[in-house]
Design an enzyme around this catalytic site. Sequence first.
Site, short mmCIF file in Angstrom:
data_model
loop_
_atom_site.label_atom_id
_atom_site.label_comp_id
_atom_site.label_asym_id
_atom_site.label_seq_id
_atom_site.Cartn_x
_atom_site.Cartn_y
_atom_site.Cartn_z
N CYS A 63 -17.74 27.17 -25.43
CA CYS A 63 -16.44 27.53 -25.22
C CYS A 63 -15.67 26.42 -25.90
O CYS A 63 -14.48 26.73 -26.27
CB CYS A 63 -16.25 27.47 -23.98
SG CYS A 63 -16.98 28.30 -22.71
N CYS A 102 -17.52 35.19 -19.36
CA CYS A 102 -16.72 36.43 -19.10
C CYS A 102 -17.64 37.57 -19.79
O CYS A 102 -18.25 37.79 -20.37
CB CYS A 102 -15.39 36.24 -20.14
SG CYS A 102 -14.61 34.98 -20.03
N CYS A 155 -9.05 32.85 -27.89
CA CYS A 155 -9.05 33.41 -26.58
C CYS A 155 -9.69 32.25 -25.59
O CYS A 155 -9.22 32.06 -24.53
CB CYS A 155 -9.82 34.61 -26.35
SG CYS A 155 -9.87 35.39 -24.91
N CYS A 156 -10.72 31.58 -25.88
CA CYS A 156 -11.25 30.65 -25.35
C CYS A 156 -10.24 29.36 -25.10
O CYS A 156 -10.38 28.61 -23.94
CB CYS A 156 -12.48 30.06 -25.54
SG CYS A 156 -14.03 30.88 -25.16
N CYS A 180 -17.56 38.83 -23.23
CA CYS A 180 -18.46 38.05 -24.26
C CYS A 180 -19.83 37.58 -23.56
O CYS A 180 -20.71 36.61 -24.11
CB CYS A 180 -17.71 36.87 -24.61
SG CYS A 180 -16.04 37.02 -25.19
S1 SF4 Z 1 -15.70 33.99 -22.98
FE1 SF4 Z 1 -14.68 35.69 -24.45
S2 SF4 Z 1 -12.97 36.47 -23.13
FE2 SF4 Z 1 -13.55 34.57 -22.10
S3 SF4 Z 1 -12.02 33.11 -22.86
FE3 SF4 Z 1 -13.67 33.10 -24.19
S4 SF4 Z 1 -13.23 34.51 -25.83
FE4 SF4 Z 1 -11.96 34.88 -24.12
#
Ligand code: SF4
Length: 234
Positions: free
Chosen positions: A221, A195, A112-113, A198
């Site tokens: 990240c 985010c 996701c990151c 998270c």
């Molecule tokens: S912090 Fe969480 S929601 Fe944001 S990009 Fe990374 S995994 Fe995705």
Amino acid sequence: MKTIAELQFVAETWSPEQVFQWAFHAFENRIAISSAFGAEGMVLIDIASKLRPNFRLFTLDTGFLFPETYSLMQRVEQKYGVAIERVQASLSPAEQEKIHGAALWQRDPDSCCDLRKIEPLRRKLQQLEAWITSIRRDQTEVRAAAGKIQWDSKFGLVKINPIVDWTSTQVWSYIRSHNVPYNPLHDRSYPSIGCTHCTRAVAPGEDARAGRWAGFAKTECGLHLIQPAPDLTA
Ligand code: SF4
């Protein structure tokens, strides 16, 4: 002309203002501040505004930021007279869900990151010769080796970290004494804000980054990889 490795050594004695002055002179308009508008980022923005009125500022807008963060971004634009460039992922949140399934951050936060932060950052940094970040050495193990000026081998440009040797106490002292705006979530036990999916508040005594990706071993990240500088001239 000094190499980046030599400069990295010399710059260790420089104040944040001196680091900024060198960086703005060396890279003119080919340098930008990257910020998620945490306490450290707000310090950088305030210092930069006193040295260069039209400094470049961008953020990785994952689409999942807190309303308080979006509000602070508006305040920053008004107070400092800058236009924040919102760098977004190639996939909208809905497209990501369609392709990768619901709540990817719960199953595979690294992917996701990658989608929402790393790929957009790589795209943005390809337009620049240097970027400025607000990391501090005592935040994570990965950041402990960061220099004030260094070569970023992951993204292939110079990376500037003007307050890398500051403590959290110094950051907050600067914010209070210079009346710098900050994210109100910091006053609600969110020392580190990313985010919504998270980030959680930390309990008394917990590490400042314990609220990021809670339940996972992940602490970064993946934006800040620290490696020794190659022998490139500045
Ligand atoms: S912090 Fe969480 S929601 Fe944001 S990009 Fe990374 S995994 Fe995705």
